[in-house]
Design an enzyme around this catalytic site. Structure first.
Site, PDB file in Angstrom:
ATOM      1  N   HIS A 137      -7.354  -6.325  -0.471  1.00 22.98           N
ATOM      2  CA  HIS A 137      -6.265  -5.355  -0.373  1.00 22.98           C
ATOM      3  C   HIS A 137      -5.191  -5.738   0.639  1.00 22.98           C
ATOM      4  O   HIS A 137      -4.017  -5.422   0.455  1.00 22.98           O
ATOM      5  CB  HIS A 137      -6.855  -3.987   0.013  1.00 22.98           C
ATOM      6  CG  HIS A 137      -5.831  -2.919   0.151  1.00 22.98           C
ATOM      7  ND1 HIS A 137      -5.089  -2.462  -0.923  1.00 22.98           N
ATOM      8  CD2 HIS A 137      -5.399  -2.211   1.239  1.00 22.98           C
ATOM      9  CE1 HIS A 137      -4.259  -1.508  -0.507  1.00 22.98           C
ATOM     10  NE2 HIS A 137      -4.423  -1.345   0.801  1.00 22.98           N
ATOM     11  N   ASP A 186       0.855  -1.191   0.000  1.00 19.79           N
ATOM     12  CA  ASP A 186       0.000   0.000   0.000  1.00 19.79           C
ATOM     13  C   ASP A 186       0.897   1.249   0.000  1.00 19.79           C
ATOM     14  O   ASP A 186       1.743   1.388  -0.868  1.00 19.79           O
ATOM     15  CB  ASP A 186      -0.947  -0.089   1.226  1.00 19.79           C
ATOM     16  CG  ASP A 186      -1.923   1.052   1.366  1.00 19.79           C
ATOM     17  OD1 ASP A 186      -2.931   1.070   0.638  1.00 19.79           O
ATOM     18  OD2 ASP A 186      -1.686   1.927   2.222  1.00 19.79           O
TER      19      ASP A 186
END
Length: 314
Positions: free
Chosen positions: A290, A108
């Site tokens: 994610h 991320d």
């Protein structure tokens, strides 16, 4: 599930004008460093599953809470969270250990930092493993205006910049609920709701999908953000246009060996031209959302180790 009591005890290390809270394992493997960089709203603890396996494979595993997170320094000025500062912290960390270079892995926002670090300090990066966020090519106009044009003013990147302090207050007031709601897996696809996604998550009384982690694991994140608040970590977003300026005259091509790991169900789109900017990239996709290395820890660790073994001579 992982017992938080088994996570390494951190050390506070002074680097680049700040103190970083650093978690280590595999110190006996000095000379073969790998630095793991967390994302938002995360913590070094998000790499808990990979650390022992990397140490067992012969790596000195160095996992900082980056500036703004955990017990690391939280400078008051938003400008202190630009890519030159964030990458400078990691370079100073290498200097602290006496390392010329290291393999860097990021998830991320951590991936964004690793891409930027490599652009600014290519000679200090040996190899790259990035998760979730592919290389972001520099756009013609600054990134926030670019995102506002395409995604609107409610996009959380835009909102964080155009309405400073608004989301911070909502997240600070709903820390446990926000983190409980964002750290989910197997979230059913649904059309975007009106409003700003992170504020919606902080206020949602019923989470989607399934919990990503145990209550004991989640408590590590909750206690960290209850202590720090969210502003210092959101300040990373408030430097996107500053980063756009910093990278203006940098060669945009990354020549290092790289592994890109995607989650097939991540909301972040895969790059269509990654190899144009990272010609030595290998790409793997896992059947997850994610939070890749926490959602599919064994598969992520295996992918990292196999790739590192394959590229061990480089």
């Amino acid at each position: 599930m992982f017992n938080p009591a088994e996570f390494p005890t951190p050390t506070l290390i002074s680097v680049n004008g700040v103190e970083l809270e650093v978690f280590e394992t595999g110190q006996e493997n000095a000379g073969n460093p790998i630095v793991l960089c967390h994302g938002w709203p995360e913590h070094a603890f998000s790499w808990r599953y990979q650390m022992p396996a990397l140490a067992a494979a012969g790596y000195h595993v160095i996992v900082p809470n980056q500036r703004g997170y955990g017990n690391s320094s939280r400078p008051a000025n938003a400008t202190d969270y630009s890519i030159d500062h964030l990458s400078g912290d990691l370079i100073a960390l290498l200097d602290h250990y006496g390392y010329e270079d290291a393999t860097f892995a990021g998830h991320d926002w951590g991936a964004n930092v690793v891409w930027g670090l490599t652009l600014l300090h290519q000679n200090r990066v040996k190899k790259i493993i990035n998760l979730a966020l592919p290389y972001q090519a520099r756009t013609e106009k600054p990134w926030i205006a670019f995102m506002e044009d395409f995604l609107g003013s409610d996009n959380y990147f835009v909102h964080f910049n155009r309405q400073p302090g608004v989301a911070d207050a909502v997240l600070d007031g709903n820390t446990s609920q926000f983190l409980h709601n964002i750290f989910r897996k197997n979230v059913p696809p649904s059309p975007p709701e009106p409003g700003m996604m992170m504020i919606n998550l902080a206020r949602a009384e019923v989470p989607q999908g399934e919990p990503l982690m145990s209550d004991n694991e989640l408590a590590v994140f909750v206690s960290a953000f209850e202590e720090t608040g969210f502003t210092s970590s959101i300040n990373w977003y408030r430097n996107l246009d500053r980063n756009w300026q910093i990278l203006a005259n940098v060669d945009p091509i990354i020549q290092k060996p790289a592994l890109m790991i995607y989650g097939d169900r991540d909301v972040i789109p895969k790059s269509e031209n990654l190899s144009d900017f990272v010609p030595k990239v290998d790409v793997i996709s896992l059947d997850c959302g994610h939070w890749i290395q926490q959602e599919m820890p064994d598969e992520t660790t295996r992918a990292m180790l196999q790739w590192l073994e394959h590229h061990s001579a480089e």
